[in-house]
Structure formats: C-alpha cells, structure tokens
Design an enzyme around this catalytic site. Structure first.
Site, PDB file in Angstrom:
ATOM      1  N   TRP A  57       0.768  -1.243  -0.195  1.00  0.00           N
ATOM      2  CA  TRP A  57       0.107  -0.032  -0.215  1.00  0.00           C
ATOM      3  C   TRP A  57       1.100   1.078  -0.014  1.00  0.00           C
ATOM      4  CZ3 TRP A  57      -0.840   3.017   4.677  1.00  0.00           C
ATOM      5  CH2 TRP A  57      -2.181   3.762   4.605  1.00  0.00           C
ATOM      6  N   ASP A  66      -0.663  -4.353   9.590  1.00  0.00           N
ATOM      7  CA  ASP A  66      -2.122  -3.646   9.471  1.00  0.00           C
ATOM      8  C   ASP A  66      -3.430  -4.675   8.999  1.00  0.00           C
ATOM      9  OD1 ASP A  66      -2.912  -1.814   7.707  1.00  0.00           O
ATOM     10  OD2 ASP A  66      -1.450  -1.433   6.777  1.00  0.00           O
ATOM     11  N   LYS A  92     -13.317   0.693   5.323  1.00  0.00           N
ATOM     12  CA  LYS A  92     -13.749  -0.340   4.213  1.00  0.00           C
ATOM     13  C   LYS A  92     -14.537  -0.583   5.275  1.00  0.00           C
ATOM     14  CE  LYS A  92     -10.061   1.216   2.716  1.00  0.00           C
ATOM     15  NZ  LYS A  92      -9.227   1.634   1.337  1.00  0.00           N
TER      16      LYS A  92
HETATM   17  C1  LIG Z   1      -3.280  -1.623   3.882  1.00  0.00           C
HETATM   18  C2  LIG Z   1      -4.026  -0.362   3.445  1.00  0.00           C
HETATM   19  N1  LIG Z   1      -3.121  -0.169   5.322  1.00  0.00           N
HETATM   20  C3  LIG Z   1      -3.789   1.473   5.534  1.00  0.00           C
HETATM   21  C4  LIG Z   1      -4.561   1.634   4.964  1.00  0.00           C
HETATM   22  C5  LIG Z   1      -5.845   2.796   5.780  1.00  0.00           C
HETATM   23  O1  LIG Z   1      -6.598   3.503   5.098  1.00  0.00           O
HETATM   24  P1  LIG Z   1      -7.200   4.556   5.927  1.00  0.00           P
HETATM   25  O2  LIG Z   1      -6.372   5.410   6.932  1.00  0.00           O
HETATM   26  O3  LIG Z   1      -7.868   5.564   5.511  1.00  0.00           O
HETATM   27  O4  LIG Z   1      -8.038   3.737   6.625  1.00  0.00           O
HETATM   28  C6  LIG Z   1      -5.039   1.337   3.858  1.00  0.00           C
HETATM   29  C7  LIG Z   1      -6.693   2.006   2.607  1.00  0.00           C
HETATM   30  O5  LIG Z   1      -6.209   1.687   1.380  1.00  0.00           O
HETATM   31  C8  LIG Z   1      -4.680   0.235   3.293  1.00  0.00           C
HETATM   32  O6  LIG Z   1      -5.444  -0.616   1.873  1.00  0.00           O
END
Ligand SMILES: Cc1ncc(COP(=O)(O)O)c(C=O)c1O
Length: 416
Positions: A146, A226, A262
């Site tokens: 990511w 994560d 999500k």
């Molecule tokens: C692997 C991964 N980690 C972390 C995030 C962080 O998302 P958010 O800060 O919107 O919760 C995402 C979002 O696409 C992700 O795909």
C-alpha cells in the site's frame, strides 16, 4: 482595471520566503481519481480507488451506521466535546476485542490496550512514532505494498527496506519472502497485512503464516500488523483476524493498526485504532502516556463522530448483527464480480491465465497487465486504474463488467 488590481507584482513574488519549495509528486491514485471525475464520458469506469461501490456504482452507507447516527441525534446526552487524547474508550475497548477475539486471554491478563487513531493511516503513524522512540530498528514493508507504508515509516525516521512479496511468475506469494525474514537483522520490524493484501490480493496460506511466525520468533522480529480490511476479505470478522490471533497465540508482542474505513464504510470519518499487545502489563500505562504525548503534539485528540458511530455498532448487539450481515453482502458482491470477470475472460479466450482473479482476495486484484496496457486503458478506453495493474474489484458491477472485460481482452491482444 480590475485585472490589474488582481495582478501580483514580480517584485512581490520574488520576495516570497517559500520560493525554494518544489512541487511534491502527486499521489498516483488520487491523481487518477481526479482525472476520472473530470472525464465526461458516461461509460467511464473507475477501478482505481479502494473504496466500496454498490451494484449501482455508488458509495454505500451501511444501515447499521445510519441507525447509529440516528441514535446519536436522539440522544440528549450526545455532544461535540473533545475526546481524551487516547480517544473514546468504549470504541477502543471494542476494537481490541474485535481483533483479538472477545474472550482472548491477552485481554483478561491486561496485556492489550487500544488507542484511538486517525483511521488506519494514523494508527500506523502513531505506532511507528512510538516504536521509533523506544524500539528503533530497521522496518521492512512488502514489495509491492500500500502506497503509504514506505512514507510513514520513512517519515518517522526508520531505515525502510522491502521484502519481495509478489511473484509475477505465479501471481502469488514470492517464496523469497521467507529468505528475507531469515536474512534481516535480528529484531527487525515487519509490517504485515493481516488479510486482503493491498495491492496484490494475495494472502499467505495458514501454513505459510505459520512459517512466517516461526522464523520471526527465531529472529526476534517485531510484527506490526496492518488490518485495514477485517471482515471485508472473507465476509467473516473472525476468519480475517486469523493471522493476528495466531501470532498472539505464539506469544509475540506486537502492534496492530485497525481501520474502520472499509468495513464500516466510514472512509472520511477517520476511525481507527492502534492495539498494543505486550508481555508485561506494567508497561502499558507507560506506553499509553507516551502515545498521548505524541498525539498531543500532532493533533491533540482524535475526531469524535465516527468513533461514536463505531462504538455504537460494535457495542449494540442488534447493530453488530446487522453489520455482520452487511459486511458479508459487500464481500460477497466483490467475490461475485471476481467470478464474473474470470468467466468473461475465459469465454473470450483472452490470452494468458486468469485464475488469480478468483484466487486473490479482498478489494484488489493485481491483474498482471503491463504499464502500457494500463496506460492504454486510461488514455483510450475511459477505464481508470493505476499503472501497476492493480484494480479495485468494487468498481465493477453487472452493468459495466462486460465492457471492462472486453477492453482487457483488447489490450492483452494488442498492446505489449
Ligand atoms: C493496506 C492498507 N493499510 C492502511 C490503509 C489506510 O486506510 P485509512 O487510513 O483510510 O484507514 C489502507 C487504505 O487503503 C490500506 O489499503
């Protein structure tokens, strides 16, 4: 006259204290989304951004979320006061239970706490800040990963290295991952995607996770999970927490970044949690106080609205039940689109193998399309994806999937 009044003189421009600032590179995904939005073509398709879309191609507000918001409106005690630096405890306690399991012995032994964060990104960031102060070492992130992992750990001052995760030949997990685990300096930090790896959609099997844990144990590596997609990958919250819970059972200390963007569809509300799992309960108040110090200087305290929604959903049995049903429906729609895409490419006899589309899991598929093929889809066919070939399956629906498959078929046959 009015034009002249709005002109800034060259002399004034030359005097700016910021003339040495260079333009930072744009984020490829957000840039792609802006181009998609500006395209007037009615048949345009976006498979770039990782956000869930309904069969109608619209953002989805979960019913359990709407109900929680109504409860908040009707609650005479609800207000807009500041939250504490560590956030809303009814939310963070529930988030810890969600990832570790409600009857986890770690919770009973007071060896875990939650700390509210600004979504998954914020949880990674404050976790990395804390690690950087008290347990500095090399941080390893998957390749590819990511887009933000490298930046987050790099900006926190870590030397960041990559472990090869994707094998283009098998379109699966690269076996050299295990070699990197073995050769990394003892005590390194490994950022692991709990489930639904972004961008590849490839998760280790349970056997492979066991091997990862075994090597990490031998090498005293530190897992930083994560978990941005709990419940979203398989449709089952417990199943998607399997890897984390296995590592907990193996006796690791670890950090876990959780996002509710999500799985609750609360993208813009920035609802996240950092769970800390340690051996010695006595260190937790100290770690907590240092996290408070870190966030005090960054943003003082986290936002309240989304955390209150999440707390109501997680702690109200009827809402929780409804959430699990809606979560499964989202995951199932994505799985159906995977099968449909695979069937269409098979029907068209599109050159190559496409079983990775149904083997991969979660919101994303790493198609294996080349950079040129991706650029052609964007530039000539109004299909928006980033040029590493990652697509967000959530952007597909029964109305646009045939056109999407036909264009894939065309670029595979005509572009290198
Ligand atoms: C692997 C991964 N980690 C972390 C995030 C962080 O998302 P958010 O800060 O919107 O919760 C995402 C979002 O696409 C992700 O795909």
């Amino acid at each position: 006259m009015s034009n002249r009044m709005h002109q800034v003189s060259e002399h004034l421009k030359a005097s700016s204290q910021f003339n040495n600032v260079n333009l930072a590179p744009p984020d490829p995904i957000l840039k792609m989304n802006a181009i998609y939005k500006a395209d007037p073509d009615p048949v345009k398709i976006s498979v770039g951004v990782g956000a869930y879309r309904t069969e109608e191609g619209k953002p989805y507000i979960l019913n359990c979320v709407k109900k929680a918001e109504r409860m908040m409106l009707d609650d005479p005690n609800n207000d807009h006061e500041y939250l504490p630096m560590a956030g809303l405890q009814s939310f963070t306690d529930a988030a810890v239970k969600l990832i570790l399991g409600a009857d986890s012995h770690i919770i009973k032994e007071n060896r875990a706490i939650g700390f509210q964060a600004i979504s998954g990104t914020g949880a990674l960031r404050v976790g990395a800040e804390l690690l950087n102060r008290f347990r500095k070492s090399i941080a390893y992130v998957s390749k590819p990963t990511w887009g933000n992992h490298l930046a987050i750990f790099g900006d926190c001052g870590f030397e960041v290295r990559e472990y090869q995760y994707w094998d283009p030949a098998t379109r699966g997990l690269n076996e050299s991952f295990f070699d990197t685990l073995r050769s990394a300096p003892n005590g390194s930090i490994f950022v692991l995607h709990g489930c639904a790896h972004n961008p590849t959609g490839v998760d280790p099997t349970e056997e492979q996770w066991k091997l990862v844990a075994k090597i990490m144990k031998e090498k005293n590596h530190f897992p930083f999970f994560d978990c941005a997609y709990q419940g979203f990958a398989s449709g089952d919250l417990d199943k998607d927490a399997w890897s984390v819970r296995y590592f907990v059972d193996q006796g690791f200390e670890m950090f876990i970044a959780q996002s509710f963007a999500k799985n609750l569809g609360l993208y813009g509300e920035r609802v996240g949690n950092l769970t800390l799992v340690v051996h010695n309960p006595d260190v937790l108040p100290k770690m907590h106080s240092n996290l408070c110090k870190i966030v005090r200087a960054m943003y003082s305290c986290p936002p309240a609205h989304g955390a209150k929604i999440a707390s109501l959903v997680l702690n109200t049995p009827e809402l929780y039940k409804e959430w699990t049903v809606e979560l499964k429906a989202m995951a199932d729609r994505i799985k159906e689109m995977r099968v449909m895409l695979f069937d269409l490419l098979t029907e068209m006899k599109t050159p190559g193998t496409w079983n990775h589309i149904t083997d991969q899991i979660g919101m994303f598929t790493f198609t294996g399309l080349t950079q040129n093929q991706c650029k052609t889809l964007v530039g000539e066919h109004h299909i928006y994806l980033i040029d590493n070939g990652r697509i967000s399956i959530a952007g597909l629906n029964t109305k646009n999937i045939r056109r999407f498959a036909e264009k894939i078929d065309w670029v595979v046959r005509n572009i290198q």
